[in-house]
Design a protein around this motif. Structure first.
Motif, short mmCIF file in Angstrom:
data_model
loop_
_atom_site.label_atom_id
_atom_site.label_comp_id
_atom_site.label_asym_id
_atom_site.label_seq_id
_atom_site.Cartn_x
_atom_site.Cartn_y
_atom_site.Cartn_z
N HIS A 16 33.35 -52.48 44.19
CA HIS A 16 32.01 -52.74 44.71
C HIS A 16 32.05 -53.41 46.07
O HIS A 16 31.04 -53.46 46.75
CB HIS A 16 31.21 -53.61 43.74
N ARG A 17 33.20 -53.92 46.49
CA ARG A 17 33.28 -54.59 47.79
C ARG A 17 32.95 -53.64 48.93
O ARG A 17 32.40 -54.05 49.93
CB ARG A 17 34.66 -55.20 48.00
N ARG A 19 30.73 -51.64 49.01
CA ARG A 19 29.27 -51.52 49.09
C ARG A 19 28.61 -52.88 49.23
O ARG A 19 27.45 -53.04 48.91
CB ARG A 19 28.73 -50.79 47.86
N ASP A 20 29.37 -53.88 49.69
CA ASP A 20 28.82 -55.22 49.92
C ASP A 20 28.33 -55.85 48.61
O ASP A 20 27.32 -56.52 48.59
CB ASP A 20 27.70 -55.16 50.96
N MET A 21 29.01 -55.59 47.52
CA MET A 21 28.59 -56.12 46.23
C MET A 21 29.40 -57.38 45.91
O MET A 21 30.55 -57.51 46.30
CB MET A 21 28.79 -55.10 45.12
N SER A 22 28.79 -58.27 45.20
CA SER A 22 29.47 -59.47 44.74
C SER A 22 28.86 -59.90 43.43
O SER A 22 27.87 -59.35 42.97
CB SER A 22 29.34 -60.59 45.79
N LYS A 23 29.44 -60.90 42.85
CA LYS A 23 28.92 -61.44 41.59
C LYS A 23 27.54 -62.05 41.86
O LYS A 23 27.35 -62.75 42.86
CB LYS A 23 29.88 -62.50 41.07
N LYS A 110 18.72 -56.01 42.76
CA LYS A 110 18.94 -56.64 44.06
C LYS A 110 19.55 -58.03 43.93
O LYS A 110 19.25 -58.93 44.71
CB LYS A 110 17.63 -56.72 44.87
N ARG A 112 23.07 -58.35 43.48
CA ARG A 112 24.50 -58.28 43.76
C ARG A 112 24.85 -57.97 45.21
O ARG A 112 25.94 -58.28 45.65
CB ARG A 112 25.16 -57.25 42.86
N LYS A 113 23.98 -57.35 45.95
CA LYS A 113 24.30 -56.98 47.33
C LYS A 113 24.22 -58.23 48.20
O LYS A 113 23.14 -58.78 48.44
CB LYS A 113 23.35 -55.89 47.83
N ARG A 114 25.37 -58.66 48.66
CA ARG A 114 25.50 -59.94 49.37
C ARG A 114 24.59 -60.01 50.61
O ARG A 114 23.90 -61.01 50.80
CB ARG A 114 26.96 -60.14 49.77
#
Length: 156
Positions: A16-17, A19-23, A110, A112-114
């Motif tokens: 997911h990184r 796609r700019d994803m994080s916890k 919305k 998770r997207k940092r």
């Protein structure tokens, strides 16, 4: 044993990184901010004698924000056209952030997207700063925030 190629495939599919994803942030943070606002806003409304249009604006924009997040989540699941992030952020900036924050938790959308989260929380800070300014103006210059077309109808 994992080979380099299968590891690469797994990263392409599940990483997911890219796609700019994080916890997600802890949901307790959102609920704490909402509870703080739910306590502070009515106190400020009464203490500063804020005009009725301010809570009405927050209510209307929050309902709109909640609905926009619900529509966007539904569209994301169905692969339909989405509500733009700019629209979601604008609704929050204009006072709909309480409803948007609730919708984020209810719909798990919305969160998770940092880059979106950073902008969303920044819009909350801007909105609260503007609201603080309005409270200050209401206290120091009573009546200046009243809207003339509303006061002619007896609404303050």
């Amino acid at each position: 044993m994992t080979t380099g190629s299968s590891r690469s495939t797994r990263l392409d599919v599940g990483d997911h990184r890219s796609r700019d994803m994080s916890k997600p942030l802890p949901s307790a943070l959102s609920w704490t901010v909402l509870c703080g606002f739910a306590v502070a806003f009515p106190v400020a409304y009464v203490a500063a004698d804020l005009p009725l249009w301010i809570p009405a604006l927050y209510l209307a924009m929050s309902i709109g924000g909640f609905a926009a997040y619900g529509v966007d989540k539904s569209a994301a699941k169905a692969g339909r056209g989405r509500v733009s992030e700019q629209t979601l952020l604008t609704v929050g900036l204009l006072g709909g952030w309480p409803g948007a924050l609730i919708a984020q938790q209810v719909f798990r959308h919305k969160t998770r997207k940092r880059s979106f989260r950073r902008m969303f929380w920044f819009t909350i800070l801007i909105n609260v700063a503007v609201l603080s300014g309005l409270v200050y103006v209401a206290v120091t210059e009573p009546g200046v925030l009243d809207l003339p077309f509303l006061t002619s109808f007896g609404v303050t």
